[in-house]
Design a protein around this motif. Structure first.
Motif, PDB file in Angstrom:
ATOM      1  N   ASP A   1      -0.116   1.513   3.116  1.00  0.00           N
ATOM      2  CA  ASP A   1      -0.093   0.415   2.067  1.00  0.00           C
ATOM      3  C   ASP A   1      -1.070   0.945   1.219  1.00  0.00           C
ATOM      4  OD1 ASP A   1      -0.540  -1.605   0.241  1.00  0.00           O
ATOM      5  OD2 ASP A   1      -1.033  -3.216   1.757  1.00  0.00           O
ATOM      6  N   PRO A   2      -0.566   1.721   0.047  1.00  0.00           N
ATOM      7  CA  PRO A   2      -1.425   2.121  -1.093  1.00  0.00           C
ATOM      8  C   PRO A   2      -2.284   0.929  -1.766  1.00  0.00           C
ATOM      9  CG  PRO A   2       0.891   2.607  -1.691  1.00  0.00           C
ATOM     10  CD  PRO A   2       0.856   1.842  -0.119  1.00  0.00           C
ATOM     11  N   VAL A   3      -1.700  -0.269  -1.807  1.00  0.00           N
ATOM     12  CA  VAL A   3      -2.529  -1.038  -2.704  1.00  0.00           C
ATOM     13  C   VAL A   3      -3.824  -1.563  -1.911  1.00  0.00           C
ATOM     14  CG1 VAL A   3      -2.573  -3.423  -3.721  1.00  0.00           C
ATOM     15  CG2 VAL A   3      -0.515  -2.211  -3.941  1.00  0.00           C
TER      16      VAL A   3
ATOM     17  N   ARG B   1      -5.016   0.239   0.371  1.00  0.00           N
ATOM     18  CA  ARG B   1      -5.549   1.484   0.805  1.00  0.00           C
ATOM     19  C   ARG B   1      -5.934   1.535   2.248  1.00  0.00           C
ATOM     20  NH1 ARG B   1     -10.058   3.194  -3.627  1.00  0.00           N
ATOM     21  NH2 ARG B   1     -11.311   2.826  -1.358  1.00  0.00           N
TER      22      ARG B   1
END
Lengths: 455, 455
Positions: B100-102, B104
């Motif tokens: 999940d890049p948001v 991190r």
């Protein structure tokens, strides 16, 4: 009428260690959660050494007397609330510190203030990062007991990340050394970390070995105001996905106005949200990051963006953010929340709190360590108004339920204490709650350590 | 003759999960500690889901059968050594990852390799720092079970610093979720951290939520050779007192020569020590740090100092350092030590190991994650020579005693396993050892989880 066992304790400790004078006891009854159900302790005991803490706990176990460990009483969840018939064990006299610049560690007794630790290590060119907003008045022992957070966590992590070793005294009076001045040590279970955040329920911390960093470089600060809370929250995620700001703080309209009422800094009273961000990357990278953040804020519709590399100017905005709680408190009594969510849910959390405020007809101001998704909704109420008080208390629980529904936690950095205990079991679920109980039972089988906190 | 209870287990799990073929079992008997006392398990069980792990543990509890959890079997302390009459629970089939890049974060099953985690998150511009030397072949679950270290710890910390949440299955088959994708969460005891480094003795990790950082900036590398080990160690402390290098590695003369024998890089065979250091500070700060380190090395009498900002050139020296263990292994069998000391004692530790090598007439090569005081003395011996083997085994213990005498630990990053268990109680002391036992007893009362490891 003093407890019949008290003279035994008094006789085993240096003169003045056991205090029973009601006037002196009074301020030890509550911490900053001001629990109305706080009891009156038999005594406040103020030991100066580990051996004295052992004496206290051996006595307490023998007589099955509850012990409430207490740092400087700045906790916000009621974890240092006195009990009728119990004692308060204050660590305020335990104030030694030794700094070793070669291993970049400090050995500290629990009663020293966070700010005093920062100052002592700064004299060696070193830095202890954790910075709860109360850093000038809270004790390092209390910070460890609650695994305290702060503003710099978004880059530098929380208290546990700086604790290499502990000396703790268990319920039965046994003193145990865990860890020490070694950056890596995997010999045995990770018990040092277990005691961090245990809120005085597993043992009393009498010494801590802290990991230190080289002095923090000067920060560049960016302040931005937004017409929309959601846009501000989305800007936060856009920043942390790309760079590591040293601070990324949020204030809503109510907080901006409350601060402006007091400080008259010229803040934009019409803004829906304000972000205060900083980068402490070295050399030109700090300014680059500031420029990047300013650009992200502008892209997300910021109305005003102000950047500065002047530390005093930057500090003025950080101080404004730190001042938000007392400023909002000027509007009434506060129920101070501490819910956290995964960063992607931050906007939904703030919007949900706004909706709740409208529904319950309350002022709820949201300030947040936005970069790590940890928010402090401040519920304002008048304790003389029973209906309003009831609505505030209801909103307090509803905010936790809202956060949990968004994948969040009921407490990000303040601890469970007594205040949040009613919500803990639902949040953790029966399996994790049972696991907590098993550990508690193994370490404090008689339940004399801080009963009513967490468990 | 299969165990009478085994068909019950086989029938509850998907076909192929329970393996009893002796040829397949054989490589699961030992990890890289090659414990000669390893037993032959009843079966290797390779579940693919948490629910299957629960089935295995319920069955094991019912029948009082020992369970040895196993990642990829790259452990160096014998923590994944099979037992006669027990089962090996391999997590190799649990290989999902979601990034999940948001927030991190990444949610990972335990069987994925460390290198695969790094690669999956890099596709999102993110970085999972922990980098044990075995990162290409070790599993993330094993890393968490041992709280694995590596080269970047000197700046970025160890595995526990990146673990936000876990799902674990307890001895009785209960699945528990602890923590999650929240950077701050202090609700309840710090149980996530307790399971990190517990070496499969408290539960089986079936899922982990990892904290990620933005991609690491390119590093500047400095390599220096010294005529004296002490001068090199003093240079290490002089660096870490002032800046935060991203790597600060040490090789002694024996390691330099062993590597040069194989790689023919033109390393200085006459040097007593070599340091390989790096800074990944951004912009010009990386080059500044490299310059600073080069100056410190020169001041401390370095004979040659070489700096490069070319990543491939830098990586060649890091690869040489990583290659030291196989290179020294070419000289004979190895007993691989893992002792750590406070940084101020590093020179004394290395000198003490040299003295021991002379006294016991052994080749002992020292390589070290010098910046965090964690060393790997490599004791070379010929298993066909009983006298030499006895001297090597004696030196293995003496090195631990030496480290403990210098305020150090018996294991910095490899774990206690079965190999170091005999030294654990002396190192921890009776109080801390008893505390370890209390926790173990509370969580695994029947002692079915990895018996003989740690406890």
């Amino acid at each position: 009428m003093p407890h019949p066992a008290l003279p035994t304790l008094t006789s085993q400790l240096p003169a003045g260690t056991v205090v029973t004078d009601p006037d002196i006891l009074a301020p030890y009854r509550q911490d900053r959660a001001f629990d109305p159900d706080a009891g009156t302790p038999l005594a406040v005991v103020r030991p100066a050494r580990t051996e004295e803490v052992q004496t206290v706990l051996r006595w307490a176990t023998e007589h099955r007397i509850a012990v409430v460990p207490r740092g400087m009483g700045t906790g916000l969840s009621g974890g240092a609330t006195a009990l009728d018939g119990g004692i308060v064990l204050s660590t305020e006299k335990m104030r030694d510190i030794t700094v070793d610049p070669v291993t970049r560690t400090a050995v500290v007794q629990p009663g020293l203030l966070n700010a005093e630790v920062k100052k002592a290590v700064a004299a060696h060119g070193l830095w202890y990062p954790p910075d709860p907003s109360s850093f000038e008045i809270c004790s390092i022992g209390g910070n460890i007991a609650t695994n305290a957070g702060g503003l710099c966590c978004v880059k530098y992590g929380v208290t546990t990340d700086y604790v290499l070793g502990l000396q703790v005294v268990l319920a039965d009076g046994t003193a145990v050394r865990l860890g020490g001045p070694r950056l890596k040590d995997v010999a045995g279970l990770s018990l040092t970390k277990l005691f961090v955040g245990s809120e005085g329920t597993l043992g009393v911390i009498t010494e801590v070995t802290l990991r230190l960093l080289p002095a923090q470089p000067t920060a560049c600060t960016v302040v931005a105001t937004f017409g929309s809370v959601r846009a501000a929250c989305e800007a936060v995620a856009a920043v942390t996905g790309k760079i590591r700001p040293a601070m990324l703080e949020f204030m809503d309209s109510a907080a901006i106005n409350a601060v402006e009422d007091k400080l008259k800094m010229g803040l934009d009273r019409t803004a829906a949200a304000m972000l205060v961000a900083a980068s402490d990357e070295r050399g030109s990278s700090g300014a680059e990051d500031a420029e990047f953040m300013a650009a992200v804020f502008t892209e997300h519709g910021a109305r005003e963006v102000f950047s500065t590399s002047d530390p005093d100017e930057g500090e003025a905005f950080v101080a404004a953010r730190r001042f938000a709680i007392p400023a909002v408190e000027a509007k009434g009594s506060l129920l101070l929340e501490d819910v956290g969510v995964p960063l992607s849910a931050l906007a939904d959390l703030v919007a949900g709190v706004e909706a709740l405020a409208a529904e319950r007809d309350l002022m709820i101001s949201v300030i947040a360590h936005a970069g790590d998704g940890n928010t402090h909704p401040l519920i304002v109420f008048d304790p003389a108004d029973p209906d309003m008080t009831a609505r505030a208390e209801r909103a307090f629980g509803e905010i936790m339920e809202l956060a949990v529904g968004l994948g969040g936690t009921i407490t990000g950095e303040h601890g469970v204490g007594r205040l949040k205990k009613p919500w803990l079991a639902d949040y953790l679920g029966p399996e994790a709650m049972e696991l907590n109980r098993r550990i508690k039972g193994a370490l404090d089988p008689d339940g004399i350590l801080n009963p009513g906190t967490i468990f």
